[in-house]
Each structure stands twice: as structure tokens, then as C-alpha cells.
Design a protein around this motif. Structure first.
Motif, PDB file in Angstrom:
ATOM      1  N   UNK A   1      -3.957  -6.644 -11.573  1.00  0.00           N
ATOM      2  CA  UNK A   1      -2.653  -7.187 -11.637  1.00  0.00           C
ATOM      3  C   UNK A   1      -1.780  -5.840 -10.993  1.00  0.00           C
ATOM      4  N   UNK A   2      -0.835  -5.434 -11.088  1.00  0.00           N
ATOM      5  CA  UNK A   2       0.067  -4.173 -10.111  1.00  0.00           C
ATOM      6  C   UNK A   2       0.010  -5.018  -9.613  1.00  0.00           C
ATOM      7  N   UNK A   3       0.336  -3.299  -8.316  1.00  0.00           N
ATOM      8  CA  UNK A   3      -0.182  -3.276  -7.571  1.00  0.00           C
ATOM      9  C   UNK A   3      -1.560  -3.682  -6.527  1.00  0.00           C
ATOM     10  N   UNK A   4      -1.676  -4.166  -6.752  1.00  0.00           N
ATOM     11  CA  UNK A   4      -3.101  -4.741  -6.051  1.00  0.00           C
ATOM     12  C   UNK A   4      -3.500  -5.937  -5.279  1.00  0.00           C
TER      13      UNK A   4
ATOM     14  N   UNK B   1      -7.340   3.831  -1.622  1.00  0.00           N
ATOM     15  CA  UNK B   1      -8.509   3.570  -2.262  1.00  0.00           C
ATOM     16  C   UNK B   1      -8.891   2.440  -1.921  1.00  0.00           C
ATOM     17  N   UNK B   2      -8.108   1.491  -2.147  1.00  0.00           N
ATOM     18  CA  UNK B   2      -8.660   0.391  -1.516  1.00  0.00           C
ATOM     19  C   UNK B   2      -9.227  -0.202  -0.268  1.00  0.00           C
TER      20      UNK B   2
ATOM     21  N   UNK C   1       4.865  -0.944  -8.290  1.00  0.00           N
ATOM     22  CA  UNK C   1       4.120  -2.898  -7.586  1.00  0.00           C
ATOM     23  C   UNK C   1       5.460  -3.550  -6.986  1.00  0.00           C
ATOM     24  N   UNK C   2       5.544  -3.625  -5.449  1.00  0.00           N
ATOM     25  CA  UNK C   2       6.384  -4.641  -5.069  1.00  0.00           C
ATOM     26  C   UNK C   2       7.377  -3.330  -4.775  1.00  0.00           C
ATOM     27  N   UNK C   3       7.014  -2.130  -4.552  1.00  0.00           N
ATOM     28  CA  UNK C   3       8.159  -0.988  -4.330  1.00  0.00           C
ATOM     29  C   UNK C   3       7.609  -0.507  -2.960  1.00  0.00           C
ATOM     30  N   UNK C   4       6.801  -1.113  -1.486  1.00  0.00           N
ATOM     31  CA  UNK C   4       6.233  -0.557  -0.646  1.00  0.00           C
ATOM     32  C   UNK C   4       5.819   1.345  -0.213  1.00  0.00           C
TER      33      UNK C   4
END
Length: 392
Positions: A66-69, A330-331, A321-324
Motif C-alpha cells: 500500500x501507500x507509496x509501494x 530504499x526500494x 502516496x501519489x505526490x511524487x
């Protein structure tokens, strides 16, 4: 719950020394060798972690979470496609609002088939007592008994401390995360903290073996045995016993509350840290916060048969999330760990170098690192650097 307890009892019947220690002693970054076994691994098991491989390519389960994932996973796929990393992702979305476990069971089946996964943090929005945390369920079902977070400073990144280099070894399936709670009488809730000799020994031996193979000098066991004399006392007792097999290494112990204060005031005193599940959550967030925040450091989860890679602090990042503006590093670092694990060293190296150059030399940084660049600015600069590299 009954099924989970039954599974634990069945696992307990396996002699301890028959269990393997996959990826126990992988050297950092370029020193990794795919599926290389230490002397300990060769002694305990003749098996490698299975992974699906077809024509030189690996199938990997991708769980955006979820979130920024989801947006971070898209960046990883873009980078992999650009440099030709031989990875085919099997993307599985787990709906956080559902109360069934069909998505979760399919995800676990996929990881068992592929052997390896890259995941974001998976939300569990249901308040039903029958619904368990999806993240914890994955770790328990796959017996991912150890979590490794290498907290190392990046030069030039605004941080509370410089030149920090600490490896956190966290027990991943016991402790308060056993998810065994009940209301004994109305208004009184009891939560079980589970510490077993087997899992305490597995994580302690992992920590000491990691220190030995990576030229570390000291292992510090984190505990609260002054209050939880049986549970944390057992964890500390097992660590002291395992240390006898590693006489060349120093071993000390520290109470968790003092650990947090010491980490904030002088993190350089720590080398390798061995700790239970909840303490690992606390300490990893504290130390990652000291060296730049949640957006930099990756985490690795290992079991006897499977490996799952994710950001080190396991934050969902729903608010951004979704704000660029989410930091993708980290990912990306988690995906680099995954490539090293699978033996794709050259691809791992060029992506790591491009990422390092972007945030350190070129100072292309998202707001969490004191910069004013977007997520896509970071990724585009990485791709720009990769365009000058040749990967065979």
C-alpha cells in the motif's frame, strides 16, 4: 490460531542442526557470490534456496503493498527494464480492505514457487480479530526467521551522525509478533510474548556468523531481561551460549531503553546487534532516522528456503502516496540486494553505483533528505547514468 500452533509444533520436531542457514554469510555488495555457502551451511545442509530460473532469467514475486509501494515498484521495474536485468516479476496486489485471505494465500504460493520476493509494506485495514497482519503472516508462513538491516551512512546526506555503520540482526517470527492475544475476562487483554530456544539460537548464530564472515568485531544482544526474566532472559542466555563458538568476537548486552539512548547519542559504539522482534522494529527506525530517514536503507528477510527483500523500516508512506515526493532509494536498494542474492552481480553493481552517484555526487535528493527534487527526478538521473554503462 490452532493451525499456527500446530504448524509450530510440527516444525519443532525437526532436529535443530538439520535446519539450514541460507544466505548466512553473504558478503556486502560486490563481494556476494550467489548461493555461496559458508562452512556452517555446508555442515548443516546440502540445499540452496530454491528459485525459479528459466533461460538465465529469474521469476520474482513482486508485492507492491500500500501507500507509496506501487509507485516505488514501478520505478524498480523501469530501472530493471532499462539496464536489462534478467528478472521477470510476478506482480500480486493484496487488497488491504478485504477480510479474506485469498490474495495473501496466492502471494505466499507465488513466493514458494519463485523462492524470492520484493515487497512493499502491506496494510491490513480490517479490524476483525480473525484478520492477522499480512506482513507478519508472510514472515511466519515462510519461516523468514531473520531480518537484516545494514544501516550505513551516505556521505553528504544531512543526518544527526556521520560515518555510522551498524548491522541489525532481528528475530523475525517470535516475540510480541506471535499475534497470540486474548481477552481473558471483559476488560483484561493478555498478549503472549513467545521466545523459543530454537529461534533464539538461529538468530544468534546468524548474527555471530555474519560478524565473523564480514570482519566485524562485536555483537551486542539487546534485551529487557531485568524485567522479562524468563523470555528475554532465555534470549540472552542463548546468545551467551552461542558466543562460546565464536571466541574471537566480542559479545556484550544492553537493555533496550538504554540502547535507544545510546544509539541516539553515540551509534558508533555498535557493530552487529542481535535482538528480538519488537526491539528490532524500534532500533531500526531509530538508527535509520539518525542517518537520513526511512527512504534510504533496505531490509533483507531470510529463512531456510525463501528470501524477501523490502525497505528497512517497513513504512507504508500513505500520507505522501501519489505526490511524487517519496524517496525511491530504499526500494531500489532492496532490489539491488535481491539481484545480489540471485547472482546478478553486474546489474546490481551498476544500479548501486548509479543510485549512489545520484544522491551523493549529483545531490539529486527528495525532500526527506533536504532536497527539492521529485521521485521521478531521482529515477531519471539514475537512468541517465545507466545510459553510459554497459552491462553484459
Amino acid at each position: 490460531m490452532a493451525l499456527r500452533l500446530t504448524q509450530r509444533l510440527l516444525q519443532a520436531q525437526t532436529p535443530f542442526l538439520a535446519r539450514g542457514y541460507p544466505m548466512l554469510v553473504t558478503k556486502e555488495k560486490t563481494e556476494d557470490v550467489a548461493h555461496t555457502k559458508s562452512a556452517l551451511q555446508k555442515k548443516l545442509t546440502g540445499r540452496d534456496i530454491p528459485s525459479a530460473q528459466y533461460g538465465g532469467r529469474h521469476a520474482v514475486t513482486m508485492l507492491p503493498g500500500g501507500g507509496i509501494g506501487p509507485e516505488l515498484m514501478n520505478y524498480v521495474r523501469e530501472i530493471f527494464n532499462y539496464c536489462g536485468a534478467p528478472i521477470d516479476f510476478e506482480v500480486i496486489d493484496i487488497d488491504p480492505s478485504t477480510e479474506g485471505n485469498d490474495d495473501l494465500e496466492y502471494a505466499i504460493t507465488s513466493i514458494k514457487r519463485n523462492g524470492v520476493a520484493l515487497k512493499g509494506n502491506i496494510e491490513t485495514k480490517s479490524q476483525s480479530l480473525s484478520e492477522t497482519s499480512r506482513n507478519v503472516a508472510i514472515r511466519n508462513e515462510l519461516d523468514l526467521y531473520v531480518n537484516v538491516v545494514h544501516c550505513k551512512s551516505y556521505p553528504g546526506i544531512p543526518a544527526r551522525h556521520k560515518d555510522v555503520d551498524v548491522v541489525l540482526i532481528r528475530q523475525n517470527t517470535d516475540g510480541e509478533y506471535a499475534m497470540l492475544e486474548h481477552e481473558s475476562v471483559p476488560g483484561i487483554v493478555e498478549s503472549m510474548k513467545v521466545v523459543t530456544v530454537e529461534n533464539a539460537e538461529r538468530v544468534a548464530r546468524y548474527a555471530f556468523e555474519y560478524a565473523r564472515q564480514n570482519n566485524r568485531k562485536r555483537v551486542t544482544t539487546i534485551h529487557k531481561a531485568n524485567i522479562m526474566k524468563l523470555s528475554d532472559g532465555l534470549f540472552l542466555e542463548v546468545a551467551n551460549r552461542v558466543h562460546k563458538d565464536y571466541p574471537e568476537l566480542e559479545h556484550n548486552n544492553m537493555i533496550i531503553d538504554n540502547t535507544c539512548m545510546q544509539a541516539v547519542s553515540n551509534p558508533h559504539q555498535f557493530d552487529v546487534m542481535n535482538m528480538t522482534n519488537l526491539y528490532g522494529t524500534i532500533v531500526s527506525n531509530v538508527i535509520c532516522g539518525l542517518i537520513g530517514g526511512a527512504g534510504l536503507i533496505s531490509g533483507r528477510n531470510y529463512g531456510d528456503h525463501y528470501a524477501v527483500f523490502e525497505p528497512g523500516t517497513r513504512n507504508t508512506g500513505t500520507a505522501i502516496a501519489g505526490k511524487n515526493v517519496a524517496n525511491p532509494v530504499a526500494m531500489i536498494n532492496a532490489s539491488i540486494d535481491m539481484l545480489n542474492h540471485l547472482g546478478h552481480k553486474e546489474h546490481a553493481n551498476v544500479i548501486y553505483e548509479a543510485t549512489y552517484q545520484t544522491i551523493v555526487n549529483d545531490a539529486i535528493r527528495t525532500p526527506d533528505l533536504g532536497g527539492n527534487h521529485s521521485s521521478t527526478d531521482v529515477v531519471e538521473n539514475i537512468l541517465k547514468i545507466l545510459s553510459t554503462k554497459r552491462v553484459n
